[in-house]
Design an enzyme around this catalytic site. Structure first.
Site, PDB file in Angstrom:
ATOM      1  N   ARG A   1       8.502  -9.508 -44.653  1.00 19.45           N
ATOM      2  CA  ARG A   1       9.607 -10.382 -45.065  1.00 19.45           C
ATOM      3  C   ARG A   1      10.736  -9.571 -45.722  1.00 19.45           C
ATOM      4  NH1 ARG A   1       5.355 -13.787 -46.367  1.00 19.45           N
ATOM      5  NH2 ARG A   1       5.410 -13.261 -48.575  1.00 19.45           N
TER       6      ARG A   1
ATOM      7  N   SER B   1      -8.066 -10.675 -42.072  1.00 24.45           N
ATOM      8  CA  SER B   1      -7.458 -11.978 -42.321  1.00 24.45           C
ATOM      9  C   SER B   1      -8.401 -13.138 -42.012  1.00 24.45           C
ATOM     10  CB  SER B   1      -6.163 -12.120 -41.503  1.00 24.45           C
ATOM     11  OG  SER B   1      -5.468 -13.286 -41.893  1.00 24.45           O
TER      12      SER B   1
ATOM     13  N   ASN C   1     -12.569 -15.682 -46.509  1.00 24.89           N
ATOM     14  CA  ASN C   1     -13.804 -15.213 -47.141  1.00 24.89           C
ATOM     15  C   ASN C   1     -14.397 -16.257 -48.086  1.00 24.89           C
ATOM     16  OD1 ASN C   1     -11.646 -14.677 -48.830  1.00 24.89           O
ATOM     17  ND2 ASN C   1     -12.437 -12.719 -49.530  1.00 24.89           N
ATOM     18  N   CYS C   2     -13.599 -17.116 -48.646  1.00 28.51           N
ATOM     19  CA  CYS C   2     -14.148 -18.186 -49.497  1.00 28.51           C
ATOM     20  C   CYS C   2     -14.931 -19.211 -48.676  1.00 28.51           C
ATOM     21  CB  CYS C   2     -13.036 -18.888 -50.265  1.00 28.51           C
ATOM     22  SG  CYS C   2     -12.261 -17.830 -51.502  1.00 28.51           S
TER      23      CYS C   2
END
Length: 160
Positions: free
Chosen positions: A26, A43, A46-47
């Site tokens: 960005r 990506s 993981n939670c």
């Protein structure tokens, strides 16, 4: 300086590393961004790993948010999986990388370096902690190892 083209190398491709890569893109459309991830996944949620293991999330692919291909196509970010940084030379401004897919070792130069390797689980010193069938859960590979153990050993009870 936000628009000056730099080479940014990010070590770690899960939450922190991918957030840094997206932010870097960005801030500069022209910078070369390389993400080096030691594991075979980038990506991912993981939670959500325990929820997948408990089947509240049905498919492993539902955990994967992006792939190296989609990140290259959408954000022009070069993501390299199975790429372990084994040395950092701050004077040369280069990292030494071991590509675990090919066993090739190479150097990757950088203008800016971001370290986002995450953490390792704490394994308390308890009797039996190193016996077969004891697992930690940090990544997709951990889920795969647990599922393989359950299938091979025909496990019906698990303690967490």
């Amino acid at each position: 300086m936000a628009n000056s083209a730099k080479k940014i190398v990010i070590v770690g491709g899960v939450a922190g590393g991918m957030s840094a890569a997206a932010r870097a893109r960005r801030l500069s459309e022209n910078s070369e961004i390389v993400v080096l991830e030691k594991s075979g996944y980038v990506s991912y949620a993981n939670c959500g790993l325990p929820y997948y293991l408990g089947r509240e999330i049905a498919k492993e692919t539902d955990l994967i948010l992006q792939t190296p291909h989609s990140l290259l196509a959408r954000f022009n970010i070069d993501v390299r999986l199975l790429s372990e940084v084994i040395d950092i030379d701050t004077k040369l401004k280069a990292v030494t990388v071991k590509d675990h897919a090919t066993d090739r070792i190479y150097q990757e130069r950088f203008d800016d370096l971001v370290l986002s390797m995450g953490a390792a689980p704490i394994r308390p010193r308890l009797p039996g902690i190193d016996l077969p069938g004891q697992f930690t859960l940090r990544g997709v590979e951990d889920i795969q190892a647990i599922e393989k153990w359950i299938e091979i050993k025909k496990v019906t009870r698990i303690a967490i």
